[in-house]
Design a protein around this motif. Sequence first.
Motif: not given
Ligand code: CMP
Length: 139
Positions: A9-11, A49-54, A57-59, A61-63, A109-117
């Motif tokens: 459950v995300k921030p 945790f999210y290093k596969v996304h390093a 471009p959104f890495y 901001e995501l962290c 939003s796509v970034g602030e999307n409430s959950v990860h799975g």
């Molecule tokens: P999650 O399933 O937690 O895994 C990677 C996360 O990156 C994803 O959910 C999104 O919250 C985030 N993400 C994916 N695409 C974007 C984007 N275009 N901008 C910001 N965050 C993103």
Amino acid sequence: ALERTFSIVKPDATRRNLTGKIVAKFEDAGLRVVAQKRIHLTKAQAGEFYKVHAERPFYDELCEFMASAPIVAQVLEGEGAIAKNREVMGATNPADAAPGTIRADFAESVGENSVHGSDAPETAAIEIAYFFSGLELVG
Ligand code: CMP
């Protein structure tokens, strides 16, 4: 088969006091919470945790976002738990998420999307081990 997946459950959701509403959707779908902790990640821990996304471009901001407020990390167990969890979450981008899914109902939003799975059994195992010891998994 009985399976386990990792859920966060995300921030954006803990900030809006939505933890219970989100977990209720998982439980209503037949998933069981077998481990749970509320923690406030550092940016470095979120980055690991999210290093596969390093390279994305959104890495950064995501962290930053994942370290901006507490999260609730869980292990969910059930028949086909990985697919079921993903179905209940809905598409990553709330604009594409089916009605009634967590992201359709709650995500900002796509970034602030409430959950990860977790997306697959291998990643579920890695993600569970990052947050929980075997002793903390209580089926
Ligand atoms: P999650 O399933 O937690 O895994 C990677 C996360 O990156 C994803 O959910 C999104 O919250 C985030 N993400 C994916 N695409 C974007 C984007 N275009 N901008 C910001 N965050 C993103």
